[in-house]
Scaffold this active site. Sequence first.
Site, PDB file in Angstrom:
ATOM      1  N   LYS A  98       0.847  -1.197   0.000  1.00  0.00           N
ATOM      2  CA  LYS A  98       0.000   0.000   0.000  1.00  0.00           C
ATOM      3  C   LYS A  98       0.881   1.246   0.000  1.00  0.00           C
ATOM      4  CE  LYS A  98      -3.959  -2.388   1.807  1.00  0.00           C
ATOM      5  NZ  LYS A  98      -4.599  -3.054   2.924  1.00  0.00           N
TER       6      LYS A  98
ATOM      7  N   GLN B 249      -5.342  -1.915   8.976  1.00  0.00           N
ATOM      8  CA  GLN B 249      -5.220  -3.261   8.406  1.00  0.00           C
ATOM      9  C   GLN B 249      -5.877  -4.301   9.317  1.00  0.00           C
ATOM     10  OE1 GLN B 249      -3.870  -3.741   5.338  1.00  0.00           O
ATOM     11  NE2 GLN B 249      -4.282  -5.921   5.422  1.00  0.00           N
TER      12      GLN B 249
ATOM     13  N   ASP C 171     -11.650   2.198   2.838  1.00  0.00           N
ATOM     14  CA  ASP C 171     -12.001   0.771   2.721  1.00  0.00           C
ATOM     15  C   ASP C 171     -13.490   0.587   2.393  1.00  0.00           C
ATOM     16  OD1 ASP C 171      -9.984  -1.184   3.153  1.00  0.00           O
ATOM     17  OD2 ASP C 171      -9.853  -0.659   5.272  1.00  0.00           O
TER      18      ASP C 171
HETATM   19  N1  GUN Z   1      -7.089  -7.145   5.405  1.00  0.00           N
HETATM   20  C1  GUN Z   1      -7.217  -7.878   4.264  1.00  0.00           C
HETATM   21  N2  GUN Z   1      -7.799  -7.134   3.289  1.00  0.00           N
HETATM   22  C2  GUN Z   1      -8.063  -5.929   3.829  1.00  0.00           C
HETATM   23  C3  GUN Z   1      -8.642  -4.734   3.307  1.00  0.00           C
HETATM   24  O1  GUN Z   1      -9.076  -4.644   2.155  1.00  0.00           O
HETATM   25  N3  GUN Z   1      -8.707  -3.690   4.181  1.00  0.00           N
HETATM   26  C4  GUN Z   1      -8.282  -3.766   5.467  1.00  0.00           C
HETATM   27  N4  GUN Z   1      -8.410  -2.689   6.230  1.00  0.00           N
HETATM   28  N5  GUN Z   1      -7.727  -4.858   5.973  1.00  0.00           N
HETATM   29  C5  GUN Z   1      -7.618  -5.929   5.154  1.00  0.00           C
END
Ligand code: GUN
Length: 280
Positions: free
Chosen positions: A53, A97, A120
């Site tokens: 990211k 996350q 998200d």
């Molecule tokens: N963990 C796995 N995929 C995601 C996601 O798309 N967003 C977040 N915040 N955590 C994750």
Amino acid sequence: MAKIIDGKAISAEIRAEIKAEVEQRIARGECRPGLAVIIVGEDPASQVYVRNKKKGCEEVGFYSEVYELPAETKQEELNALIDKLNADNKIHGILCQLPLPKHLDENEVILRIDSKKDVDAFHPYNVGKIMIGDYDFLPCTPAGVMALLERSGIEVAGKECVVVGRSNIVGKPQAMLLLHANGTVTVCHSRTKNLAEVCRRADILVAAIGKADFFGADMVKEGAVVIDVGMNRRADGKLTGDVNFAEVEPKASYITPVPGGVGPMTITMLLKNTLTASKK
Ligand code: GUN
């Protein structure tokens, strides 16, 4: 023989568009989009996602901050960080996350992030907006699937779409987005009867159950578009999808590979949401 939908190439194309838009915005004296990513603990898979990211942000010219918090972090400390980021003008998107260590409450975190910075699209306000088809933020994985379909010239309107999996992050919002695109949508899950038969009706099949190589040729109609959201680690360490690619590929008209299909699109859609947030 199916056409392979190249998620890496489509993702690169969209990132180049985002980058160009950021450059234009900066040239006009507008703000640089900023994303804050929070990770609690040391889950290796989460660390890889967070690193990617940050790399994605650099690639398109975003400002980014990564907060790596120890596994023992208390809920109040995490809440205080979210409050600080909610109030920070440089930060337009906040992502915490998941999964979090067991003593922390994921729902509390989702509710605490300002819905205007919820890149998200996990906050109930944004989930509700998706439901009524009036959304700023699209959930990243389903949005990635829609972008793959669109950029591959695959029409959804009027098609039989079967989504297998009903998670809040993928299955449910995926069904909504296909419905908004005028697909006729069926959602299947672990209690669905005659799953293979339902899947064989699909013009567009979205597999999102997290079981390696589960979907064989007997579950796919000749000429179907097959989208594999699965990301499973085999015993030999190799990454594999929910679809048995070798069996299904000869029957499908289009198919996404794993890796290199839906996966690369997810972070790209996160970047797109962050750009959208910065314009608000
Ligand atoms: N963990 C796995 N995929 C995601 C996601 O798309 N967003 C977040 N915040 N955590 C994750």
